[in-house]
Scaffold this motif. Structure first.
Motif, PDB file in Angstrom:
ATOM      1  N   LYS A 164       9.711   3.531  -3.674  1.00 46.50           N
ATOM      2  CA  LYS A 164       9.089   2.458  -4.447  1.00 46.50           C
ATOM      3  C   LYS A 164       8.191   1.627  -3.548  1.00 46.50           C
ATOM      4  O   LYS A 164       8.611   1.192  -2.460  1.00 46.50           O
ATOM      5  CB  LYS A 164      10.160   1.542  -5.058  1.00 46.50           C
ATOM      6  CG  LYS A 164      11.080   2.230  -6.062  1.00 46.50           C
ATOM      7  CD  LYS A 164      10.434   2.313  -7.419  1.00 46.50           C
ATOM      8  CE  LYS A 164      11.424   2.774  -8.471  1.00 46.50           C
ATOM      9  NZ  LYS A 164      10.812   2.802  -9.810  1.00 46.50           N
ATOM     10  N   ILE A 165       6.952   1.389  -3.982  1.00 47.70           N
ATOM     11  CA  ILE A 165       6.003   0.635  -3.166  1.00 47.70           C
ATOM     12  C   ILE A 165       5.695  -0.712  -3.817  1.00 47.70           C
ATOM     13  O   ILE A 165       5.860  -0.900  -5.022  1.00 47.70           O
ATOM     14  CB  ILE A 165       4.697   1.413  -2.948  1.00 47.70           C
ATOM     15  CG1 ILE A 165       3.991   1.680  -4.285  1.00 47.70           C
ATOM     16  CG2 ILE A 165       4.960   2.711  -2.190  1.00 47.70           C
ATOM     17  CD1 ILE A 165       2.589   2.257  -4.154  1.00 47.70           C
ATOM     18  N   ILE A 166       5.247  -1.659  -2.986  1.00 52.04           N
ATOM     19  CA  ILE A 166       4.809  -2.978  -3.446  1.00 52.04           C
ATOM     20  C   ILE A 166       3.364  -3.144  -3.015  1.00 52.04           C
ATOM     21  O   ILE A 166       3.034  -2.982  -1.824  1.00 52.04           O
ATOM     22  CB  ILE A 166       5.681  -4.089  -2.850  1.00 52.04           C
ATOM     23  CG1 ILE A 166       7.120  -3.961  -3.363  1.00 52.04           C
ATOM     24  CG2 ILE A 166       5.117  -5.466  -3.211  1.00 52.04           C
ATOM     25  CD1 ILE A 166       8.103  -4.843  -2.646  1.00 52.04           C
ATOM     26  N   LEU A 167       2.495  -3.455  -3.961  1.00 54.38           N
ATOM     27  CA  LEU A 167       1.075  -3.600  -3.683  1.00 54.38           C
ATOM     28  C   LEU A 167       0.712  -5.061  -3.457  1.00 54.38           C
ATOM     29  O   LEU A 167       1.297  -5.962  -4.063  1.00 54.38           O
ATOM     30  CB  LEU A 167       0.249  -3.050  -4.846  1.00 54.38           C
ATOM     31  CG  LEU A 167       0.420  -1.551  -5.154  1.00 54.38           C
ATOM     32  CD1 LEU A 167      -0.377  -1.178  -6.394  1.00 54.38           C
ATOM     33  CD2 LEU A 167      -0.006  -0.698  -3.966  1.00 54.38           C
ATOM     34  N   LYS A 168      -0.268  -5.271  -2.609  1.00 52.20           N
ATOM     35  CA  LYS A 168      -0.742  -6.624  -2.336  1.00 52.20           C
ATOM     36  C   LYS A 168      -1.259  -7.286  -3.618  1.00 52.20           C
ATOM     37  O   LYS A 168      -1.062  -8.488  -3.833  1.00 52.20           O
ATOM     38  CB  LYS A 168      -1.847  -6.608  -1.290  1.00 52.20           C
ATOM     39  CG  LYS A 168      -2.323  -8.001  -0.869  1.00 52.20           C
ATOM     40  CD  LYS A 168      -3.350  -7.916   0.244  1.00 52.20           C
ATOM     41  CE  LYS A 168      -3.720  -9.323   0.729  1.00 52.20           C
ATOM     42  NZ  LYS A 168      -4.342 -10.145  -0.320  1.00 52.20           N
ATOM     43  N   SER A 169      -1.912  -6.496  -4.477  1.00 51.63           N
ATOM     44  CA  SER A 169      -2.447  -7.063  -5.721  1.00 51.63           C
ATOM     45  C   SER A 169      -1.331  -7.607  -6.612  1.00 51.63           C
ATOM     46  O   SER A 169      -1.512  -8.626  -7.277  1.00 51.63           O
ATOM     47  CB  SER A 169      -3.248  -6.003  -6.483  1.00 51.63           C
ATOM     48  OG  SER A 169      -2.426  -4.906  -6.836  1.00 51.63           O
ATOM     49  N   ASP A 170      -0.165  -6.912  -6.602  1.00 58.12           N
ATOM     50  CA  ASP A 170       0.963  -7.404  -7.401  1.00 58.12           C
ATOM     51  C   ASP A 170       1.440  -8.757  -6.890  1.00 58.12           C
ATOM     52  O   ASP A 170       1.687  -9.680  -7.657  1.00 58.12           O
ATOM     53  CB  ASP A 170       2.124  -6.405  -7.357  1.00 58.12           C
ATOM     54  CG  ASP A 170       1.808  -5.121  -8.101  1.00 58.12           C
ATOM     55  OD1 ASP A 170       0.952  -5.163  -9.004  1.00 58.12           O
ATOM     56  OD2 ASP A 170       2.401  -4.091  -7.764  1.00 58.12           O
ATOM     57  N   LEU A 171       1.586  -8.858  -5.564  1.00 64.68           N
ATOM     58  CA  LEU A 171       2.043 -10.123  -4.988  1.00 64.68           C
ATOM     59  C   LEU A 171       1.018 -11.230  -5.238  1.00 64.68           C
ATOM     60  O   LEU A 171       1.379 -12.351  -5.619  1.00 64.68           O
ATOM     61  CB  LEU A 171       2.290  -9.953  -3.488  1.00 64.68           C
ATOM     62  CG  LEU A 171       2.839 -11.205  -2.779  1.00 64.68           C
ATOM     63  CD1 LEU A 171       3.849 -10.807  -1.694  1.00 64.68           C
ATOM     64  CD2 LEU A 171       1.738 -12.040  -2.144  1.00 64.68           C
TER      65      LEU A 171
END
Length: 454
Positions: free
Chosen positions: A35-42
């Motif tokens: 599972k990844i976390i994107l900068k745009s989401d944050l």
């Protein structure tokens, strides 16, 4: 200051206008398993939170990043422990969130326009995984924290540890019960209301009058200012007679006069897509006469006499005499549905209740009173009020606010336990953190400084 609740920042950005904003160049800033976390989401979550709370702390992005990473750890653990959430629960959560947002925007069309023109169905497809992950993480979090309890000694210690010179003030509050009696409308008045609406329908159907114009002139609720228009969903908590009549219609078709618990309606279907529909309606409410109200007042006079003498208890009187099904479900207690609590602030009460509060002592019953039962239609009813408890304006203290202090102290203990639980298990997960976030205090030690690359 202890860390805010995990998942606190998983706000409803998935169905807010922020989703329609222009995306900037993206990159992966965190990873747990696959599972990844994107900068745009944050960034999106931060911008929405900053909009809602301009006084955001300087380390807010680190807090959001910690929560995003924690959610993925909880999801990973849920997979290991075979914790699942049923698809219908996820769909229900998604439907409820979207219905709430449509209500805030006023119509489905305005909501879709704010989200870049994407339809409700496109938005649901796009964010179904988001809501599934959130539901799984919340369930896993609940399983972990359910074993955390708090003792009276810990509650006392928590309170004594608060800065005593800056304890928050609280306004006066009360707990109020009511026995509501809505008079029956006379047959003659009821028939006149129906005939009036039949005439309005005839002017629309046979004489070509505009439904929206007629709604603006005659309808007896808040939708009249919008030509009687409203967006509905079959699953909404609406009167079932109204829903059944509406969903039998084809676009442009007008219903016969139908009766709901609120009054007489005619409905025009504007458009429909699955369970979502846009309709117009006109409601005529049979008016309760002053004579009807006075008869109910006399009935409540005798009920009050039995209450004061102890011949009948308040709970028994609610079950026997109240015509309000909603208050019957709460034992007659009035709830603030914004907080889902029977604790009421006086300034938020209706006018008639706030006046009675000033005259009552705890345990007393008011004289029967006439009040506006439905502010939208202006319909009136009668009631007796009962004051169960009262708290005067005060600063936070254990005597008056024990339940509030207990809840906050328990939440603090639960979050500390959950934070510790995560930190103890971080090494068992594959984790990558972008160098820009490795200095965040909340994720210190989760990876080696060079473990993440752009």
């Amino acid at each position: 200051m202890f860390r805010k609740s995990l998942l606190l920042f998983f706000i409803s950005i998935a169905v807010k206008p922020a989703m329609a904003q222009v995306q900037v160049a993206d990159k992966i800033i965190g990873q747990v398993g696959n599972k990844i976390i994107l900068k745009s989401d944050l960034d999106e979550m931060y911008n929405q939170a900053a909009k809602d709370n301009p006084a955001m702390p300087g380390d807010a992005k680190c807090d959001i990043f910690f929560n995003l990473m924690s959610q993925q750890i909880l999801i990973e653990q849920a997979d290991r422990d075979s914790v699942i959430v049923a698809d219908d629960e996820i769909e229900g959560n998604l439907d409820n969130r979207i219905r709430n947002m449509i209500q805030q925007y006023g119509s489905k069309e305005a909501f879709e326009e704010a989200n870049g023109g994407r339809t409700v169905y496109q938005l649901k497809d796009q964010y179904r995984t988001f809501f599934k992950d959130q539901a799984i993480a919340n369930k896993m979090q609940g399983i972990i924290m359910e074993k955390v309890k708090i003792t009276p000694q810990e509650i006392d210690a928590y309170y004594k540890g608060l800065p005593q010179d800056s304890l928050p003030p609280f306004p006066a509050t009360v707990e109020m019960g009511q026995i509501v009696v809505t008079p029956k409308v006379s047959t003659e008045v009821d028939q006149l209301a129906r005939e009036k609406l039949e005439g309005i329908r005839k002017d629309i159907v046979e004489n070509g009058k505009s439904f929206a114009t007629m709604a603006g002139i005659y309808s007896m609720d808040g939708t009249k200012d919008n030509g009687g228009e409203l967006s509905i969903n079959r699953k909404d908590n609406l009167d079932q007679q109204f829903v059944a009549a509406a969903y039998r219609l084809q676009p442009g078709e007008i219903s016969p006069v139908i009766r709901s618990k609120f009054g007489y309606h005619i409905i025009q279907m504007i458009s429909r897509s699955g369970d979502d529909a846009r309709v117009r309606h006109i409601i005529i409410v049979p008016e309760i006469t002053n004579a009807d109200l006075q008869m109910s007042m006399k009935k409540l006079d005798s009920v009050r006499a039995d209450l004061v003498s102890g011949k009948i208890s308040f709970a028994e009187a609610v079950g026997k005499y109240s015509t309000d099904e909603q208050s019957k479900m709460t034992g007659g207690m009035v709830y603030d549905y914004n907080t889902n609590s029977p604790i009421l602030q006086i300034e938020n009460m209706d006018r008639e209740m706030s006046q009675a509060v000033g005259e009552l002592k705890v345990g007393e019953y008011s004289q029967p009173q006439i009040f506006t039962e439905n502010p939208q239609t202006g319909s009136r009813a009668t009631r007796i009020l009962f004051m169960k408890s009262r708290t005067e304006p005060h600063t936070l203290n254990l005597k008056d606010d024990y339940a509030k202090i207990q809840a906050v102290a328990l939440a603090k203990k639960q979050n500390e336990y959950l934070h510790k639980w995560i930190n103890e298990r971080v090494s068992t997960y594959f984790i990558r953190i972008d160098p820009d976030f490795q200095n965040c205090e909340s994720v210190q030690g989760w990876t080696k400084p060079t473990s993440a690359k752009n």
